[in-house]
Design an enzyme around this catalytic site. Sequence first.
Site, PDB file in Angstrom:
ATOM      1  N   LEU A   5      20.093 -48.527  53.902  1.00 44.57           N
ATOM      2  CA  LEU A   5      20.373 -47.577  54.988  1.00 44.57           C
ATOM      3  C   LEU A   5      21.878 -47.474  55.225  1.00 44.57           C
ATOM      4  O   LEU A   5      22.427 -46.389  55.424  1.00 44.57           O
ATOM      5  CB  LEU A   5      19.674 -48.005  56.279  1.00 44.57           C
ATOM      6  N   GLY A  31      23.397 -55.933  58.251  1.00 38.55           N
ATOM      7  CA  GLY A  31      22.669 -55.307  57.142  1.00 38.55           C
ATOM      8  C   GLY A  31      23.580 -54.325  56.428  1.00 38.55           C
ATOM      9  O   GLY A  31      23.120 -53.326  55.862  1.00 38.55           O
ATOM     10  N   ALA A  32      24.898 -54.616  56.439  1.00 40.70           N
ATOM     11  CA  ALA A  32      25.876 -53.638  55.954  1.00 40.70           C
ATOM     12  C   ALA A  32      25.794 -53.379  54.453  1.00 40.70           C
ATOM     13  O   ALA A  32      26.263 -52.337  53.981  1.00 40.70           O
ATOM     14  CB  ALA A  32      27.290 -54.105  56.310  1.00 40.70           C
ATOM     15  N   LYS A  73      18.377 -35.225  64.562  1.00 41.06           N
ATOM     16  CA  LYS A  73      18.380 -34.042  63.693  1.00 41.06           C
ATOM     17  C   LYS A  73      18.752 -32.794  64.500  1.00 41.06           C
ATOM     18  O   LYS A  73      18.307 -32.620  65.634  1.00 41.06           O
ATOM     19  CB  LYS A  73      17.006 -33.861  63.032  1.00 41.06           C
ATOM     20  N   LYS A 119      14.159 -49.069  63.359  1.00 40.87           N
ATOM     21  CA  LYS A 119      12.755 -49.373  63.180  1.00 40.87           C
ATOM     22  C   LYS A 119      12.547 -50.247  61.951  1.00 40.87           C
ATOM     23  O   LYS A 119      13.433 -50.248  61.089  1.00 40.87           O
ATOM     24  CB  LYS A 119      11.939 -48.094  63.079  1.00 40.87           C
ATOM     25  N   HIS A 149       8.498 -40.919  64.726  1.00 44.17           N
ATOM     26  CA  HIS A 149       9.051 -39.560  64.593  1.00 44.17           C
ATOM     27  C   HIS A 149       8.112 -38.468  65.119  1.00 44.17           C
ATOM     28  O   HIS A 149       8.519 -37.581  65.862  1.00 44.17           O
ATOM     29  CB  HIS A 149       9.372 -39.253  63.129  1.00 44.17           C
TER      30      HIS A 149
HETATM   31  C1  BG6 Z   1      11.526 -43.135  57.764  1.00 43.50           C
HETATM   32  C2  BG6 Z   1      10.299 -43.635  57.071  1.00 43.50           C
HETATM   33  O1  BG6 Z   1      11.515 -43.523  59.108  1.00 43.50           O
HETATM   34  O2  BG6 Z   1      11.594 -41.733  57.682  1.00 43.50           O
HETATM   35  C3  BG6 Z   1      10.262 -43.161  55.638  1.00 43.50           C
HETATM   36  O3  BG6 Z   1      10.260 -45.044  57.100  1.00 43.50           O
HETATM   37  C4  BG6 Z   1      10.455 -41.669  55.541  1.00 43.50           C
HETATM   38  O4  BG6 Z   1       9.042 -43.540  54.989  1.00 43.50           O
HETATM   39  C5  BG6 Z   1      11.664 -41.236  56.359  1.00 43.50           C
HETATM   40  O5  BG6 Z   1      10.644 -41.332  54.184  1.00 43.50           O
HETATM   41  C6  BG6 Z   1      11.740 -39.734  56.445  1.00 43.50           C
HETATM   42  O6  BG6 Z   1      12.949 -39.345  57.026  1.00 43.50           O
HETATM   43  P1  BG6 Z   1      13.590 -37.938  56.697  1.00 43.50           P
HETATM   44  O7  BG6 Z   1      14.765 -37.851  57.603  1.00 43.50           O
HETATM   45  O8  BG6 Z   1      13.949 -37.961  55.250  1.00 43.50           O
HETATM   46  O9  BG6 Z   1      12.520 -36.934  56.988  1.00 43.50           O
END
Ligand code: BG6
Length: 482
Positions: free
Chosen positions: A17, A12-13, A177, A143, A235
């Site tokens: 992302l 997916g390079a 983070k 994910k 998350h």
């Molecule tokens: C991703 C979600 O996992 O995290 C997104 O799919 C979301 O919808 C993003 O915007 C938020 O990540 P961060 O690091 O910007 O808070």
Amino acid sequence: MTQPCTHLLLFGATGDLSKRMLLPSLFGLDADGLLPDSLRIIATARSVHDTAEFRALAAAALDATVDADRRHPDQVARFLDRITYVPLDASKAEGFAALAQEIGDTAHVAIFLSTAPSLFGPTIAGLSGAGLAGPGVRLALEKPLGSDLASSRQINDAVAAAYPEDRTFRIDHYLGKETVQNLIALRFGNTLFEPLWNAGGIDHVQISIAETVGLESRADYYDGMGALRDMVQNHMLQLLALVAMEPPARFDPTSVRDEKVKVLRSLRPIDRATVESHSVRGQYVAGAVDGQPVRGYAEELGRSSGTETFVALKAHVDNWRWQGVPFYLRTGKRLPERTSEIIIQFKPVPHSMFGDAPLKPNMLIIGLQPDENIGLTMMAKAPGLDRDGLKLRSVPLDIGINNAFADVRRRIAYERLLLDLIEGKQTLFVRRDEVEAQWTWIDAIRAGWAAQGMAPAPYAAGNWGPNGAIRLTERDGVSWHD
Ligand code: BG6
């Protein structure tokens, strides 16, 4: 000690992302001399490019994401030199042999799948058929790892057929983070908080991840998932687990993940009977964010939809430590600001000697975004002669990590995660049992919504979700920390 890899294979390079996060992160590590000298990056995707064209694409991605003063031409050239591009259609077995040939020695290889989950199965089969699943090969996955427990098990089974758990690295970028790590340091590197870190000392916990963006360019993915599965399943539950877990004996993959999974398994199910009182779904309609008018979700999508763009939950961890302590979770798109924070609200003092003067309970505020900070609110006396009694005010006590480490560059989450993958360190990656416990809890909520016919309530873009979210906490005499 696990050997660092000689090859990083990036699927997916050419994707979003990769351009926004992975290539810039790898460059950041390389520029600081943190990548093994011999590491080669084999980039692959379906589009047909040669290596020179892909390097130009990677250079453009760095221009767009890395500050000019951190982009020294020699460093960029050295980084691009590491990259070889191999076009590959992952749904066809043939291309994998060429990949394996490009790599040669597979003793220390890391593979990163940043592709649609529908390609996980064929990609893993292709890799394994080409001899790219041997004992020296690690696999990282982005994910979404499924959309419910059943589909996540299918993915995990397909992975497990080729890669054992100790070589599987499931990414949750929140675990990379800086402040999330700091939460662990704060809890277990100090004696101050831990004695109070339980139902005796803590009134409630709030975890909020607010975003100003809308659908972005991910309509199909997002509409198929919604806020609960996009953000809470991964998350937010990981943050909750880190706040609530018992002290691990060591900072190692087994000890930390054992403690997290116990929390995830102790989450009280929110089901048909409690879903209406413990959850709120919302979907944004037209409004304004940052002073700019924005369209509603359905207009952005081009059709009406029953997907939630906001969710708020009242969760409980049913164990000894947390009995009776609510964990309020809230996340949404098109909210007034981009902020992520964890609030630990301590219990009020048992008795006030200050008459009617209101006393605000201490609050530990762990800010993840946009700025990383950790602060504590304390009651202090306002200066003055106080002839009518002491005047107290809640004042912030800044733990000062920003000043203390002002000269240290903050790294994006993927830098840490990619380096850990390359070095074979699993602590910050999610184990299968955690993912499955997360899905079990989420599936019950979705089943409850379906059983109760709970559709998302509208909220105007630029607001903190529907009114129900405010009622969710106010019923308990609690306000969201805005
Ligand atoms: C991703 C979600 O996992 O995290 C997104 O799919 C979301 O919808 C993003 O915007 C938020 O990540 P961060 O690091 O910007 O808070």
